[in-house]
Design a protein around this motif. Structure first.
Motif: not given
Ligand code: GCU
Length: 686
Positions: A629, A632-633
């Motif tokens: 994540e 993705e962030r």
């Protein structure tokens, strides 16, 4: 270098016109009080102020000779033009290195005063002021007084003269190459600026492990070079220190002994001190790693550490120098079969009996935890164990055990837990912060030391986001009461600007990163489980049968180190109450430290309601998802950050996400095989 990555927190982004306009009135005409030409620190302050304002406001501020004409006045509080504008009682609140930033009305017009008791205070005030502009704060009604919580705010470099850096993950040394000093000092100057901007005031420029060439840094051969470097730092209010080899009288002096009670040895150190101060009149002093990991020390001569440290302190005392003596002393030749020795107990056992015997000019430098900068450790009980000795907190900014600047691991939240830890040494409120500042036991000296994470990589820290660790370290050393959130918000805005999405995303990535890293690495405070030597990547039994005293004792029934008084090594007794009982008790011990203090079956149920084995599986699966994540962030910010910095961080995050899987699978597989207990959720374990 002119890149934004290189500028780090000295990146002065041009402000939007409306904002610049609001500032410009108070910033366009400057009066610099004092003898700027003769005082290198004042000169730095003036240069920084002009350069920062010019960059942010987009116009060159004017320097005026007439105080009455100026809107912004900077200088020491004893300059008449400054004193006339500041209330005496206010001025009296400013300590030696402190400063004030006040907006005042004088002769019907608004003026801004940046003033310190000393030139160094003026420099710090300037950097604080620039930070207000960088973070877009208001300046029309300023009433700031700041004094440092800690006298010593130090960086320890583990740089070797061959150019390598022990535990360095950002290139080579900025000080040395091929057993010599680097001629061009401009990068050191840029580094000194970065240090001063976060109000750090001391630097040790060589590794605590002092090898052959480095042993000679305190001799004629190198002192002229040391003096050149000291001069660069001096202009930014930073004092230079050296790590010394306790056996230097033998290795560099040709004596037969280094016995601290031998008159010839004492004389040799006195001569060295004299010579050092001839070259570097404001030399800070010595940092010493003795009787630690095969380094020489007083034990060889049947003397103790007070004998060793005091001898050096007496040699430096006439010149105002100090000795910083490290407490990282333990048996690194332990037999893994020996269950009576506990490395965690060593620092306390060695140094507590010496409390009160150290010279006033000696500071004991204590690592935050009892082991060695693991992702999770309890706070060293030695902080609560000394009441008559100067103490200093040692933190590791460089990410030796926390991902080596390939993984994102922002350490400020960890450090906050350490400084806020209540030792109860003098009742409630006896925090580590108050202990090391000297306040708690009214000690004359104390502070913070941080092991540097910088090198000659263009962005200083390899992982660009690791700059935040250095920045945060400096801010905390100055003011330990700052929150992680405050420090993070500041750094992100200064580094990446003010777009709310950027600020929010990067701040949260940083603040969550330590817990993410912990999730997929060694569980529940047990530590280690790394590859021996370089310490990168998973190896559960890497140190299990070695001499280093770092064991987890996992078998088919359970895991953890029993450090209780009742059935274990007795380590818990080194804490004051209520910690001693809390850690001793299986029921009360905090989950995150459970395996540091107790050996438990895999089926032991945590406060969280999970069994230990299920906790291990869950955190490792979750940690890998979180690492993915992070990628993705970061990707959600594409286009909002310049391509160079965007790509360089992305590359590291991708590597982290991949490597987290390796950690997950090695750890989960190991414990599945040991315990034979399946994952409740039936996920893939190899
Ligand atoms: C750790 C680290 C060493 C370092 C030592 C120290 O053991 O791995 O590289 O020398 O700490 O702090 O002295």
């Amino acid at each position: 270098y002119a890149s934004t990555a290189y500028q780090a927190w000295l990146r002065y982004e041009k402000l939007p016109a409306e904002l610049a306009e609001a500032y410009v009135q108070l910033c366009s005409k400057i009066y610099a009080a004092g003898n700027v030409a003769e005082d290198p620190v004042l000169r730095s302050a003036q240069e920084e102020l002009l350069e920062g304002l010019q960059a942010m406001l987009g116009q060159q501020p004017e320097l005026t000779d007439t105080a009455g004409d100026a809107a912004l006045l900077a200088g020491t509080l004893d300059e008449p033009e400054i004193a006339g504008l500041i209330d005496k009682d206010e001025a009296a609140k400013v300590d030696e290195e402190g400063y004030l930033l006040h907006t005042v009305i004088s002769g019907g017009s608004r003026k801004l005063v940046i003033a310190g008791t000393t030139s160094k205070g003026v420099l710090y005030g300037v950097f604080h002021f620039l930070r207000i502009l960088q973070t877009r704060g208001r300046i029309d009604n300023l009433s700031v007084i700041e004094n440092p919580a800690n006298k010593l705010r130090m960086i320890n470099h583990w740089d070797n003269m061959d150019g390598s850096i022990e535990r360095g993950y950002a290139g080579e040394s900025i000080f040395y190459r091929d057993h010599a000093f680097i001629e061009d000092l401009s990068r050191i100057r840029d580094y000194a600026r970065l240090m001063a901007a976060v109000q750090l005031n001391a630097v040790v420029i060589n590794n605590v492990n002092v090898h052959e060439t480095e042993t000679k840094l305190i001799t004629k051969e190198f002192l002229p070079q040391v003096a050149r470097v000291a001069e660069v730092f001096r202009a930014y209010g930073i004092r230079l220190y050296l790590s010394i080899n306790f056996a230097a009288p033998i290795q560099a002096g040709g004596l037969e002994t280094a016995d601290p009670l031998d008159p010839q040895v004492r004389r040799w150190w006195q001569d060295r001190a004299k010579e050092i101060y001839e070259h570097v009149p404001d030399f800070g002093g010595f940092l010493v790693k003795a009787d630690s990991e095969h380094r020489p020390g007083p034990f060889t001569y049947g003397r103790d550490h007070a004998d060793g440290a005091n001898m050096l302190a007496e040699a430096l005392e006439p010149y105002g120098g100090i000795v910083i003596w490290r407490c990282f002393v333990y048996n690194c030749m332990q037999d893994w079969r020996d269950r009576s020795t506990d490395r965690a107990k060593a620092a306390y056992d060695h140094f507590r009996p010496l409390d009160g015997r150290f010279h006033e000019r000696v500071i004991l430098q204590i690592k935050n935890g009892p082991m060695d900068f693991q992702v999770r450790e309890p706070v060293s009980p030695l902080f609560g164990g000394l009441t008559r000795t100067n103490q200093m907190l040692e933190l590791q900014i460089t990410q030796e055990y926390t991902g080596q600047q390939i993984h994102l691991c922002y350490l400020v939240p960890q450090w906050k837990e350490v400084v806020d830890f209540d030792t109860y040494a003098a009742g409630e409120g006896s925090t580590v912060a108050r202990t090391v500042s000297g306040e708690l036991f009214n000690r004359p000296l104390g502070g913070f030391a941080g092991v540097a994470n910088i090198g000659n990589d263009e962005n200083w820290t390899g992982h660009l986001l690791a700059q935040a660790n250095f920045y945060g370290y400096g801010r905390l050393a100055w003011k330990p009461t700052l929150t992680s959130e405050e420090i993070t918000d500041e750094w992100v805005r200064i580094t990446f600007g003010h777009d709310p999405q950027v600020v929010e995303t990067i701040s949260r990535m940083l603040l969550e990163s330590w817990s993410i890293y912990e999730n997929y690495t060694a569980p529940l405070g047990v530590g280690w489980m790394v590859n021996p030597g370089h310490h990168y990547g998973p190896n559960v039994d890497g140190y299990e049968y070695s001499r280093w005293g770092t064991y987890h004792f996992a078998d088919c029934h359970g895991i953890g180190v029993d450090r209780t008084v009742k059935t274990g090594t007795g380590y818990t007794a080194q804490y004051h109450e209520p910690h001693a009982s809390r850690y001793e008790s299986l029921e009360e011990c905090p989950d995150e430290l459970l395996l540091f203090f107790h050996h438990v079956p895999y089926t032991h149920v945590l406060h969280s309601g999970k069994t230990v084995i299920q906790h291990i599986y869950d955190t490792h699966f979750e940690g890998v998802e979180q690492a993915a994540e992070l990628v993705e962030r970061w990707r959600s910010l594409e286009g909002k950050i310049d391509a160079e910095r965007y790509e360089s961080v992305l590359e590291r995050l991708l590597e982290q996400a991949e490597h987290a899987k390796e950690w997950r699978d090695v750890i989960n597989t190991y414990f599945y095989r040991k315990s034979g207990i399946a994952d409740q959720h039936g996920r893939k374990i190899y």
